[in-house]
Design an enzyme around this catalytic site. Sequence first.
Site, PDB file in Angstrom:
ATOM      1  N   ASP A  77       5.027 -13.057   9.152  1.00  0.00           N
ATOM      2  CA  ASP A  77       6.435 -12.935   9.549  1.00  0.00           C
ATOM      3  C   ASP A  77       6.615 -12.238  10.890  1.00  0.00           C
ATOM      4  O   ASP A  77       7.742 -11.917  11.274  1.00  0.00           O
ATOM      5  CB  ASP A  77       7.231 -12.207   8.457  1.00  0.00           C
ATOM      6  CG  ASP A  77       6.712 -10.808   8.199  1.00  0.00           C
ATOM      7  OD1 ASP A  77       5.507 -10.566   8.406  1.00  0.00           O
ATOM      8  OD2 ASP A  77       7.511  -9.932   7.804  1.00  0.00           O
TER       9      ASP A  77
ATOM     10  N   ASP B 222       5.760  -9.227  12.102  1.00  0.00           N
ATOM     11  CA  ASP B 222       6.018  -7.802  12.333  1.00  0.00           C
ATOM     12  C   ASP B 222       4.737  -7.001  12.566  1.00  0.00           C
ATOM     13  O   ASP B 222       4.795  -5.879  13.057  1.00  0.00           O
ATOM     14  CB  ASP B 222       6.877  -7.187  11.207  1.00  0.00           C
ATOM     15  CG  ASP B 222       6.278  -7.338   9.834  1.00  0.00           C
ATOM     16  OD1 ASP B 222       5.207  -7.985   9.714  1.00  0.00           O
ATOM     17  OD2 ASP B 222       6.876  -6.829   8.858  1.00  0.00           O
ATOM     18  N   ARG B 223       3.590  -7.567  12.230  1.00  0.00           N
ATOM     19  CA  ARG B 223       2.334  -6.840  12.450  1.00  0.00           C
ATOM     20  C   ARG B 223       1.647  -7.301  13.731  1.00  0.00           C
ATOM     21  O   ARG B 223       1.900  -8.403  14.224  1.00  0.00           O
ATOM     22  CB  ARG B 223       1.362  -7.076  11.309  1.00  0.00           C
ATOM     23  CG  ARG B 223       1.833  -6.507  10.013  1.00  0.00           C
ATOM     24  CD  ARG B 223       0.783  -6.659   8.941  1.00  0.00           C
ATOM     25  NE  ARG B 223       1.246  -5.989   7.743  1.00  0.00           N
ATOM     26  CZ  ARG B 223       0.462  -5.516   6.795  1.00  0.00           C
ATOM     27  NH1 ARG B 223      -0.847  -5.666   6.879  1.00  0.00           N
ATOM     28  NH2 ARG B 223       0.968  -4.917   5.744  1.00  0.00           N
TER      29      ARG B 223
ATOM     30  N   SER C 175       5.073 -11.551   4.124  1.00  0.00           N
ATOM     31  CA  SER C 175       4.337 -10.952   5.240  1.00  0.00           C
ATOM     32  C   SER C 175       2.964 -11.577   5.460  1.00  0.00           C
ATOM     33  O   SER C 175       2.851 -12.763   5.701  1.00  0.00           O
ATOM     34  CB  SER C 175       4.240  -9.445   5.006  1.00  0.00           C
ATOM     35  OG  SER C 175       3.741  -8.802   6.130  1.00  0.00           O
ATOM     36  N   HIS C 176       1.924 -10.774   5.308  1.00  0.00           N
ATOM     37  CA  HIS C 176       0.562 -11.211   5.599  1.00  0.00           C
ATOM     38  C   HIS C 176      -0.107 -11.851   4.383  1.00  0.00           C
ATOM     39  O   HIS C 176      -1.253 -12.264   4.466  1.00  0.00           O
ATOM     40  CB  HIS C 176      -0.250  -9.996   6.036  1.00  0.00           C
ATOM     41  CG  HIS C 176      -0.110  -8.875   5.050  1.00  0.00           C
ATOM     42  ND1 HIS C 176       1.075  -8.198   4.896  1.00  0.00           N
ATOM     43  CD2 HIS C 176      -0.961  -8.353   4.159  1.00  0.00           C
ATOM     44  CE1 HIS C 176       0.938  -7.301   3.939  1.00  0.00           C
ATOM     45  NE2 HIS C 176      -0.287  -7.369   3.466  1.00  0.00           N
TER      46      HIS C 176
ATOM     47  N   ASP D 276       1.190 -11.442  12.260  1.00  0.00           N
ATOM     48  CA  ASP D 276       1.044 -11.870  10.867  1.00  0.00           C
ATOM     49  C   ASP D 276       2.060 -12.935  10.471  1.00  0.00           C
ATOM     50  O   ASP D 276       2.782 -13.464  11.321  1.00  0.00           O
ATOM     51  CB  ASP D 276       1.129 -10.662   9.924  1.00  0.00           C
ATOM     52  CG  ASP D 276       2.548 -10.132   9.819  1.00  0.00           C
ATOM     53  OD1 ASP D 276       3.310 -10.318  10.783  1.00  0.00           O
ATOM     54  OD2 ASP D 276       2.892  -9.551   8.772  1.00  0.00           O
TER      55      ASP D 276
ATOM     56  N   LYS E 127       8.972  -3.125  12.141  1.00  0.00           N
ATOM     57  CA  LYS E 127       7.840  -3.153  13.051  1.00  0.00           C
ATOM     58  C   LYS E 127       7.861  -4.504  13.772  1.00  0.00           C
ATOM     59  O   LYS E 127       8.469  -5.453  13.281  1.00  0.00           O
ATOM     60  CB  LYS E 127       6.539  -2.912  12.322  1.00  0.00           C
ATOM     61  CG  LYS E 127       6.290  -3.822  11.146  1.00  0.00           C
ATOM     62  CD  LYS E 127       5.135  -3.279  10.320  1.00  0.00           C
ATOM     63  CE  LYS E 127       4.856  -4.158   9.115  1.00  0.00           C
ATOM     64  NZ  LYS E 127       4.926  -3.433   7.859  1.00  0.00           N
TER      65      LYS E 127
END
Length: 543
Positions: free
Chosen positions: A279, A281-282, A113-114, A277, A376
């Site tokens: 990937d 999703d944010r 992710s982030h 982010d 998300k």
Amino acid sequence: MTIKNLVTAPIAGQKPGTSGLRKKTAVFQSPHFLENYVQSIFDGIGGVAGKRFVIGGDGRFFNRQAIDVILRMAAANGVAECIVGRDGLLSTPAASHLIRLNGTNGGLILSASHNPGGPNADFGLKFNGANGGPASEAVTEEIYACTQNIEAYKILEAPTVDLSVEATTTLGDMTVTVIDPVSDYAELMESLFDFDAIRAMFEGGFRMVFDSMLAVTGPYAKEIFETRLGAKHGTVINGEPSHDFGGGHPDPNPIWARELMAIMQSDTPPDFGAASDGDGDRNMITGPHRYVSPSDSLAILADLAHLAPAYKGGLAGVARSMPTSCAVDRVAAAKGMESFETPTGWKFFGNLLDAGRVTLCGEESAGTGSDHVREKDGLWAVLLWLNIFAATGKSMDQILADHYATYGRTYYSRHDFEAVETENANALMDALRAKLPDLAGQEVNGLRVQAADEFAYDDPVDGSRSERQGLRILFEGGARAIFRLSGTDTEGATLRVYLERLETAKNKLKADPQKALANVIASAETLAEIKAHTGRAAPDVIT
Ligand code: G1P
Ligand code: ZN
């Protein structure tokens, strides 16, 4: 091509956290680590013979090599087909969509992710089920149990599959279908929003900057914003995916999305600024000289989603993670919608979305989404904002002012204390937990405690119970201080302190959140003795 059955032994530390398994890249690269975990996923979900999966990741260092191992293990374990994003790339929401679109048995998503990427940074892997969402706790427990008992794994000895061209090939008896990572997702977005209205708005001179942070959304954002919606070339910045995100954290917050923040603070800022982010999703949402807290963004989207075609019939209900501010609850109450408070992590929204109880959900950590996928979705949130701008013709300032005037403003901030000694972080939580029963009625830094507890969640759909989901201190008047330890960090412990307060006085709606929250911040320190336990004078990251 031969199938090898290799003897292995359990490796400690393979317990999935808030979002799959995250470790230092070097840990994932160590002998048998990835293989043990992949075999445990396959076994933990009841075997994979004859099944179909979607596979892709955010392109970080080790993505391509890990996919190679996963494909060869999938083939050896009898998987019928893997659908893989070209070059091994898929944003997390796109992977979720592809699982649903193709009716596969689930997918494996490679991302931390982030978190930063690279040989000295982080890597991650998670399993999503057939609904497109992160595996439930019951499934991740099964996977974890398998990691503790594993004795062998199966892998095909075979040359690397070429993932650079869209084609259907075979690996042993398994079909490998390499697809364009962007097009199906872009079609989905086009089906949800009024692209004509948004295009007309860009034609009329509306300006936006979208920061892909050198991560996976670059190609998606260019296709959707610049090609399909006609935003001017250069709207997407940092749009080339990189193995290590240029050495930065692909985390869309004011600290890490510095370049975007500087543009939004300039003398001639665009009308709208956003970022996503590692990937995809944010999301981070900003306006001219304005940062919109993710909790406010969620509340505003819940209030105005009906302006987009997909949600014109209204929302079934909304859900937020417990530490997310209560702003969205007030919107739900005003609209007579059901609202739910779930533990941190997207996996807890899955049942509510599947059961049709909620349409929109979100987390304070820059996650917002709807029932269109089971993750998300950063670009989705940005498109819903664009649709709202196009439908209302209002500026960011006007939308925020209207919202605060109607519902009050929930000042909100999260303070993170990173890489704290695990022992010290646990001691802080234990000491605070022990105090909870006596807190109600006490006055702390001018605030009176109304209730204090450790959050537990009873899933209204399947009846499962999740305990120890964060310590909550609720003050009279709607202020809250929440404490929990991160489940995604890879070094020591990260203490997250979530702070909020509702303000309804019309002349007090434009304060600096840190100032508006001064009492709550002081109370959190008094109650949890953060300095004494962590030795830190101030948080590492404030969002
Ligand atoms: C963090 C966020 C949480 C989010 C998760 C995965 O988890 O706080 O909201 O769902 O990342 O993106 P944490 O590190 O707090 O466990
Ligand atoms: Zn992410």
